[in-house]
Design an enzyme around this catalytic site. Structure first.
Site, PDB file in Angstrom:
ATOM      1  CG  HIS A  79     -55.207  76.560  34.858  1.00 53.89           C
ATOM      2  ND1 HIS A  79     -55.059  75.359  35.532  1.00 53.89           N
ATOM      3  CD2 HIS A  79     -53.956  77.007  34.612  1.00 53.89           C
ATOM      4  CE1 HIS A  79     -53.772  75.090  35.653  1.00 53.89           C
ATOM      5  NE2 HIS A  79     -53.080  76.078  35.120  1.00 53.89           N
ATOM      6  CG  HIS A 130     -53.685  77.357  39.316  1.00 54.98           C
ATOM      7  ND1 HIS A 130     -53.793  77.960  38.092  1.00 54.98           N
ATOM      8  CD2 HIS A 130     -52.353  77.289  39.586  1.00 54.98           C
ATOM      9  CE1 HIS A 130     -52.593  78.247  37.630  1.00 54.98           C
ATOM     10  NE2 HIS A 130     -51.696  77.848  38.499  1.00 54.98           N
ATOM     11  N   GLY A 170     -50.516  83.083  39.295  1.00 53.67           N
ATOM     12  CA  GLY A 170     -51.736  83.673  38.751  1.00 53.67           C
ATOM     13  C   GLY A 170     -52.154  82.999  37.461  1.00 53.67           C
ATOM     14  CD  GLN A 213     -42.672  74.197  40.369  1.00 53.92           C
ATOM     15  OE1 GLN A 213     -42.184  75.150  39.801  1.00 53.92           O
ATOM     16  NE2 GLN A 213     -43.980  74.106  40.579  1.00 53.92           N
ATOM     17  NE  ARG A 270     -44.690  79.008  29.779  1.00 54.04           N
ATOM     18  CZ  ARG A 270     -44.223  78.850  31.007  1.00 54.04           C
ATOM     19  NH1 ARG A 270     -44.733  77.920  31.786  1.00 54.04           N
ATOM     20  NH2 ARG A 270     -43.242  79.600  31.466  1.00 54.04           N
TER      21      ARG A 270
HETATM   22  O1  PAF Z   1     -45.514  76.295  39.596  1.00 58.08           O
HETATM   23  C1  PAF Z   1     -45.560  77.541  39.675  1.00 58.08           C
HETATM   24  O2  PAF Z   1     -46.584  78.169  39.344  1.00 58.08           O
HETATM   25  C2  PAF Z   1     -44.345  78.292  40.171  1.00 58.08           C
HETATM   26  O3  PAF Z   1     -43.177  77.675  39.756  1.00 58.08           O
HETATM   27  C3  PAF Z   1     -44.344  78.507  41.697  1.00 58.08           C
HETATM   28  C4  PAF Z   1     -44.277  77.194  42.444  1.00 58.08           C
HETATM   29  C5  PAF Z   1     -45.598  79.267  42.097  1.00 58.08           C
HETATM   30  C6  PAF Z   1     -43.125  79.337  42.098  1.00 58.08           C
HETATM   31  O4  PAF Z   1     -43.113  80.583  41.492  1.00 58.08           O
END
Ligand code: PAF
Length: 281
Positions: free
Chosen positions: A34, A37, A31, A154, A188
């Site tokens: 921005h 996303h 959520g 990630q 953030r």
């Molecule tokens: O990158 C993120 O926003 C989070 O780490 C994700 C991939 C949604 C997992 O909670």
């Protein structure tokens, strides 16, 4: 746009879509959406018949309880933005829906990928990410899932997860989206004070300057140079700056041109932890 809160409703909805032969593009989020996303979502919508988005602040990936408490949440605002990019289904579960068990015990071994940088500074973080992403992939069953390169480590972990679990989907990496002053977009950023926000572009500017020095300095000298630059800016506390190869994310002593070399940074600005990265080779 459908908003669903339970796993069974979401699975049912997506099963129907699959039966109709529709492909599913998925963007998992926490959520506080921005433009970064939304860029992933526009691409996912274009490349698939149906766009699914999850909005879930995953408690088990926060190693710092204060960070979890302060994480921005505004589902109604997010839903407006999701509508604007043509999202078909939003999965917004509660914590109990995602984690019915008392304690999550699932454990992944990502080897050296998780012992450096974010993995070293945020113990348990990547296990928490992997647990939730695996559950989300099993619920949504996407054909393609989209992740931003701001969270480069990630992305590497998730690619590895998909490989280890033999999951039948494609992970699509997407370039970092920046504000006009260079700051990497992040949920953030909302937590920065106006003064901190004005200082924040320093991170990307410093990385860009470092890239310009790559022909005259060794990786070790670049690390020292960036570290010194941060020392000149008392508003920032540098957690790490590392030059690592782009595949295994291990520190490089000589420029790694075959695998690629990336500079990774994590720094606190006030009490907000920001990360960014830039490609050197
Ligand atoms: O990158 C993120 O926003 C989070 O780490 C994700 C991939 C949604 C997992 O909670």
């Amino acid at each position: 746009m459908k908003t669903l809160n339970t796993i069974s409703q979401t699975k049912q909805f997506l099963l129907e879509a699959k039966k109709e032969g529709k492909s599913i593009g998925f963007v998992p989020t926490m959520g506080a959406l921005h433009e970064g996303h939304l860029t992933l979502m526009r691409r996912a919508k274009k490349e698939n018949d149906l766009l699914a988005v999850s909005v879930f602040v995953n408690p088990i990936q926060f190693n710092n309880p204060e960070d979890l408490k302060k994480y921005p949440r505004d589902l109604e605002k997010d839903k407006q933005l999701l509508k604007s990019v043509g999202c078909d289904v939003v999965f917004a579960p509660t914590v109990d829906e995602m984690y019915p068990e008392e304690k999550v015990t699932e454990h992944f071994d990502f080897g050296k990928l998780e012992t450096v940088m974010e993995g070293a500074f945020r113990p348990g973080h990547f296990n928490g990410v992997a647990v939730v992403v695996k559950r989300l992939f099993n619920i949504i069953t996407p054909d393609k899932a989209y992740f931003g390169e701001k969270d480069f480590q990630q992305l590497a972990i998730i690619k590895q997860l998909v490989k280890m679990e033999n999951m039948p989907l494609e992970i699509v990496p997407c370039a970092i989206v920046r504000e006009s002053d260079g700051l990497a977009m992040s949920s953030r950023n909302e937590r920065l004070t106006p003064d901190e926000r004005a200082l924040a572009p320093f991170i990307h500017q410093t990385l860009q300057q470092a890239v310009r020095l790559k022909t005259e300095k060794s990786p070790l000298e670049i690390v020292q140079w960036v570290t010194d630059k941060f020392k000149e800016q008392p508003a920032f506390t540098l957690e790490y700056f590392e030059l690592a190869d782009a595949v295994f994310l291990q520190p490089v002593k000589r420029w790694e041109k075959a695998k690629g070399t990336i500079g990774f940074v994590a720094a606190f600005l006030g009490d907000v932890r920001l990360i960014d990265n830039i490609r050197f080779y």
